[in-house]
Design a protein around this motif. Structure first.
Motif, mmCIF file in Angstrom:
data_model
loop_
_atom_site.group_PDB
_atom_site.id
_atom_site.type_symbol
_atom_site.label_atom_id
_atom_site.label_comp_id
_atom_site.label_asym_id
_atom_site.label_seq_id
_atom_site.Cartn_x
_atom_site.Cartn_y
_atom_site.Cartn_z
ATOM 1 N N GLY A 1 -10.543 -8.773 19.661
ATOM 2 C CA GLY A 1 -10.594 -9.127 18.256
ATOM 3 C C GLY A 1 -10.946 -8.016 17.296
ATOM 4 N N VAL A 2 -10.393 -6.839 17.489
ATOM 5 C CA VAL A 2 -10.546 -5.748 16.520
ATOM 6 C C VAL A 2 -9.385 -5.866 15.531
ATOM 7 N N LEU A 3 -9.681 -6.258 14.314
ATOM 8 C CA LEU A 3 -8.637 -6.493 13.312
ATOM 9 C C LEU A 3 -8.299 -5.238 12.524
ATOM 10 N N ALA A 4 -9.225 -4.287 12.449
ATOM 11 C CA ALA A 4 -8.965 -3.021 11.746
ATOM 12 C C ALA A 4 -8.161 -2.118 12.667
ATOM 13 N N ALA A 5 -6.889 -2.456 12.834
ATOM 14 C CA ALA A 5 -6.027 -1.742 13.773
ATOM 15 C C ALA A 5 -4.642 -1.586 13.161
ATOM 16 N N GLN A 6 -4.024 -0.434 13.401
ATOM 17 C CA GLN A 6 -2.722 -0.160 12.801
ATOM 18 C C GLN A 6 -1.627 -1.078 13.328
ATOM 19 N N TRP A 7 -1.672 -1.420 14.624
ATOM 20 C CA TRP A 7 -0.618 -2.287 15.156
ATOM 21 C C TRP A 7 -0.635 -3.647 14.456
ATOM 22 N N LEU A 8 -1.838 -4.179 14.183
ATOM 23 C CA LEU A 8 -1.946 -5.482 13.540
ATOM 24 C C LEU A 8 -1.552 -5.387 12.073
ATOM 25 N N ARG A 9 -1.922 -4.292 11.451
ATOM 26 C CA ARG A 9 -1.518 -4.085 10.070
ATOM 27 C C ARG A 9 0.012 -4.081 9.962
ATOM 28 N N ASN A 10 0.675 -3.443 10.908
ATOM 29 C CA ASN A 10 2.136 -3.389 10.876
ATOM 30 C C ASN A 10 2.766 -4.738 11.184
ATOM 31 N N VAL A 11 2.127 -5.536 12.042
ATOM 32 C CA VAL A 11 2.606 -6.900 12.292
ATOM 33 C C VAL A 11 2.591 -7.703 10.995
ATOM 34 N N LEU A 12 1.481 -7.623 10.275
ATOM 35 C CA LEU A 12 1.344 -8.385 9.036
ATOM 36 C C LEU A 12 2.282 -7.879 7.944
ATOM 37 N N MET A 13 2.670 -6.603 8.031
ATOM 38 C CA MET A 13 3.545 -6.014 7.011
ATOM 39 C C MET A 13 5.020 -6.148 7.352
ATOM 40 N N GLU A 14 5.348 -6.921 8.384
ATOM 41 C CA GLU A 14 6.755 -7.015 8.783
ATOM 42 C C GLU A 14 7.643 -7.520 7.659
ATOM 43 N N ASP A 15 7.096 -8.406 6.804
ATOM 44 C CA ASP A 15 7.886 -8.909 5.681
ATOM 45 C C ASP A 15 7.629 -8.130 4.398
ATOM 46 N N GLY A 16 6.898 -7.000 4.512
ATOM 47 C CA GLY A 16 6.665 -6.142 3.362
ATOM 48 C C GLY A 16 5.439 -6.462 2.552
ATOM 49 N N ARG A 17 4.671 -7.486 2.939
ATOM 50 C CA ARG A 17 3.453 -7.817 2.211
ATOM 51 C C ARG A 17 2.501 -8.571 3.133
ATOM 52 N N ILE A 18 1.218 -8.591 2.757
ATOM 53 C CA ILE A 18 0.213 -9.341 3.501
ATOM 54 C C ILE A 18 -0.379 -10.378 2.562
ATOM 55 N N ASP A 19 -0.107 -11.653 2.837
ATOM 56 C CA ASP A 19 -0.649 -12.734 2.018
ATOM 57 C C ASP A 19 -2.123 -12.945 2.332
ATOM 58 N N HIS B 1 10.162 -0.577 -1.299
ATOM 59 C CA HIS B 1 8.873 -1.268 -1.370
ATOM 60 C C HIS B 1 8.386 -1.721 0.007
ATOM 61 N N GLY B 2 9.123 -1.368 1.041
ATOM 62 C CA GLY B 2 8.722 -1.734 2.385
ATOM 63 C C GLY B 2 9.168 -3.110 2.824
ATOM 64 N N ARG B 3 9.981 -3.769 2.001
ATOM 65 C CA ARG B 3 10.446 -5.107 2.361
ATOM 66 C C ARG B 3 11.701 -5.010 3.222
ATOM 67 N N PRO B 4 11.833 -5.888 4.220
ATOM 68 C CA PRO B 4 13.049 -5.855 5.056
ATOM 69 C C PRO B 4 14.296 -6.134 4.225
ATOM 70 N N ILE B 5 15.362 -5.425 4.538
ATOM 71 C CA ILE B 5 16.661 -5.678 3.920
ATOM 72 C C ILE B 5 17.396 -6.688 4.797
ATOM 73 N N LEU B 6 17.864 -7.781 4.190
ATOM 74 C CA LEU B 6 18.480 -8.862 4.952
ATOM 75 C C LEU B 6 19.997 -8.765 4.903
ATOM 76 N N ASP B 7 20.637 -9.253 5.994
ATOM 77 C CA ASP B 7 22.094 -9.289 6.017
ATOM 78 C C ASP B 7 22.584 -10.612 5.424
ATOM 79 N N ALA B 8 23.882 -10.868 5.546
ATOM 80 C CA ALA B 8 24.467 -12.067 4.941
ATOM 81 C C ALA B 8 23.915 -13.352 5.534
ATOM 82 N N ASP B 9 23.371 -13.282 6.753
ATOM 83 C CA ASP B 9 22.792 -14.465 7.407
ATOM 84 C C ASP B 9 21.281 -14.533 7.248
ATOM 85 N N ASP B 10 20.741 -13.751 6.309
ATOM 86 C CA ASP B 10 19.295 -13.715 6.043
ATOM 87 C C ASP B 10 18.482 -13.235 7.237
#
Length: 660
Positions: free
Chosen positions: A194-212, A140-149
């Protein structure tokens, strides 16, 4: 065999735009490698660790059969540029980090054609993907965490698919040196990223697997957030630098809610004189957005005038600061399109200009004092509607003539202030400030470039409609622009007439995202929103919060930027009739300063180029037509339209270089 025949580079403080031209088809050309070369002050190549300091520019799109699942940059020697221009967006921002390089870099560029590697050719860099460490993710694109989260890391290839070895089809051609700086004589020209329609920013927001929902807005509202600092560019540092000077500051502001800027004002409270206008209506109450900052400034004892129209007809739209030295003389003025809000500084494209000139600053200060004397009734409470509040006839009369200043370098500055028409609602007569802008546009010999937020519905009675008319009358002229509002597009079809001067985001009607007519090209700010449409591209944000708001907030026209007779038009003025008839505004026209014109042209080209691709994709998607595949072409057919002249007029203009 064709070859590159000209190449030139142009810079502002954030971006370098490189353009080149070819004399005929380059057989087998799969694109071009673009290399940035750092220079010493004397123009010689700089050295790093005993070698010339050369950086092959970054690229993100590969050939069919290759994938970039982690959206990692390769370079243009592996994934070449398949057009005749390039925006160097990493000249300040490092590819793999948010750290920004200092301005004042001195660079030149080399461009070289590439094709499939054959015997006897000089090979391009090895395309074998390097091993890289990335966050391991689940299905689902969510980061997999280790024993230390903490996110678990894995080693993967930088891209997947069969590498395609390339070789050089001819020699490199070099541009002349350019300097990446905000400093141009008496001007400090700065631009937000301030161009928000950008792939790099989209990937920053998706680091935890979702965009709130409010995740991006919260980021750009946090003064310590590193992504906000990148998106704001040099605008915030320039303001901090300005307020560190001794003396007093006279401000006229429309919107004020950014925490960092409010705190900056509070730290200089005893030296401030503020005219603060009202913001719009929210749930029947005016000035919701400014209310908190207004209260804080009052409590801090700031000298503040509440210039509150609190109606739908008039606004106090200025965003300027005049610095007055301890000896009482006006020294500089900070102006442009940037509102003092979090979205203004980090969530839209905007520009800001510091003009270090006593006479120019003095003209703004005179206007500030005229506004101060033109008092409005203060609503009690502040959120109450005030339908009768509007500027006086005397104030309007005093704004009918411009201030004119000659600069030491021979350039001229003309300053207009609004409202400057006796009629208090928008009429049909062209206001004097726009008459002057139109006059200069009609004198254009080569190009009219512009960015607009919302000057008028369908661009009528504004620089948009004027530019189209001029382009239709002169087929040799390049007319190119980008707009923010769907309703500002010239081919917009309203669903409900309503008030044509006020954008109604609840009634968008039908608005194509492109307007192409021979030599006239206008695109609307758009985003990639279909995950399946383009290979490894993901759905992007367009605005910081919700579904509406300014995207391109600049109000800019640049005329013949490569000519000694160039003109730059900027300020708070939306460059439509209503601004001149109804609003407090400033409009700055600079003629004959090529360095400033080139800096503003680069910003316009950057914004147009970014949104052009997205607008075309959106248009094709809306029509059910097939769009770009998301991959580089596998043969030289992409070059044919450039050689035949069907594409690339703007690129060829900049490839030719400066005149005079």
């Amino acid at each position: 065999m064709g070859q590159i025949v000209s190449a030139n580079a142009y810079a502002n403080n954030e971006v370098v735009y490189v353009a080149w031209d070819v004399d005929e088809m380059i057989e087998g050309c799969l694109g071009f490698e673009v290399v940035r070369i750092y220079l010493n002050e004397d123009g010689s190549d700089a050295m790093r660790e005993g070698k010339p300091d050369r950086v092959t520019c970054a690229s993100w799109v590969g050939f069919r059969g290759q994938r970039n699942p982690h959206w990692l940059p390769q370079h243009t020697g592996i994934w070449p540029v398949q057009k005749l221009s390039w925006r160097d967006l990493t000249v300040r921002k490092k590819r793999a980090a948010l750290e920004r390089r200092p301005e004042a870099a001195h660079v030149r560029y080399e461009i070289r054609p590439l094709g499939d590697l054959r015997d006897g050719m000089e090979p391009a860099p090895d395309p074998t993907p390097a091993p890289v460490r990335v966050v391991e993710r689940d299905e689902h694109g969510r980061p997999i965490l280790d024993a230390d989260d903490r996110p678990r890391m894995e080693t993967v290839d930088a891209y997947t698919g069969e590498p395609r070895p390339l070789g050089y089809l001819g020699p490199a051609i070099s541009t002349k040196p350019v300097r990446v700086t905000s400093r141009r004589g008496p001007f400090r020209s700065t631009f937000t990223n301030g161009v928000l329609a950008a792939q790099w920013l989209r990937n920053v927001l998706m680091e935890d697997g979702r965009i709130d929902g409010d995740e991006l807005f919260n980021k750009i509202s946090d003064p310590e957030d590193p992504h906000r600092k990148y998106l704001a560019g040099d605008v915030l540092p320039l303001l901090h630098e300005l307020f560190a000077r001794d003396g007093e500051f006279f401000l006229a502001l429309y919107e004020l809610d950014d925490p960092e800027l409010v705190e900056l004002l509070l730290s200089h409270a005893e030296r401030l004189h503020v005219i603060l206008a009202n913001t719009g209506q929210h749930d029947g109450v005016w000035d919701h957005r400014n209310a908190s900052a207004r209260e804080v400034l009052i409590n801090a004892g700031v000298d503040i005038q509440h210039r509150m129209f609190n109606n739908a007809t008039h606004i106090g739209h200025n965003k300027f600061v005049v610095h007055v030295a301890p000896d009482g003389g006006a020294r500089s003025v900070f102006t442009g399109s940037t509102n003092w809000t979090s979205t203004g500084v980090a969530g839209q494209t905007n520009n800001a200009l510091l003009i270090e000139h006593d006479e120019v600053a003095g003209a703004f200060l005179d206007y500030w004092h005229r506004m101060r004397a033109d008092e409005l009734a203060v609503p009690v409470p502040f959120g109450q509607s005030m339908s009768a509040n509007q500027q006086s006839l005397r104030f309007r009369k005093d704004n009918e003539q411009p201030a004119e200043v000659r600069l030491p370098n021979g350039a001229a500055v003309q300053l207009w202030f609004s409202p400057n028409m006796q009629r208090r609602t928008k009429g049909t007569k062209t206001p004097p400030d726009l008459q002057e802008v139109y006059r200069r546009m009609r004198l254009a010999k080569d190009a009219i470039l512009f960015l607009a937020f919302y000057p008028a519905q369908r661009g009528a009675d504004s620089i948009i409609g004027e530019a189209i008319g001029i382009g239709r009358n002169d087929g040799r002229l390049i007319v190119s622009g980008a707009v923010s509002s769907a309703q500002a597009m010239p081919n917009y079809v309203p669903r409900d007439r309503g008030d044509p001067d006020d954008p109604d985001d609840d009634d968008p009607g039908r608005s194509p995202t492109t307007f192409f007519e021979d030599n006239v090209a206008i695109v609307r700010a758009s985003r990639i929103d279909d995950r399946a449409l383009l290979a490894d591209f993901g759905a992007e944000k367009l605005v910081a919060k919700g579904n509406v708001g300014a995207i391109i907030h600049d109000k800019l026209v640049v005329i013949d930027p490569l000519s000694p007779d160039c003109t730059v038009v900027l300020g708070s003025h939306n460059q439509g009739f209503k601004a001149s008839y109804c609003n407090d505004e400033n409009l700055v026209i600079v003629t004959g300063d090529q360095a400033l014109a080139e800096a503003y042209a680069v910003h316009i080209l950057d914004v147009i180029d970014h949104y052009r691709f997205r607008a075309i994709q959106a248009e094709r998607q809306a029509q059910g037509r097939r769009g770009w595949s998301g991959f580089l072409d596998g043969d030289d057919s992409w070059l044919e339209d450039y050689v035949d002249g069907r594409k690339g007029a703007l690129m060829r203009y900049f490839a030719r270089g400066r005149q005079g």
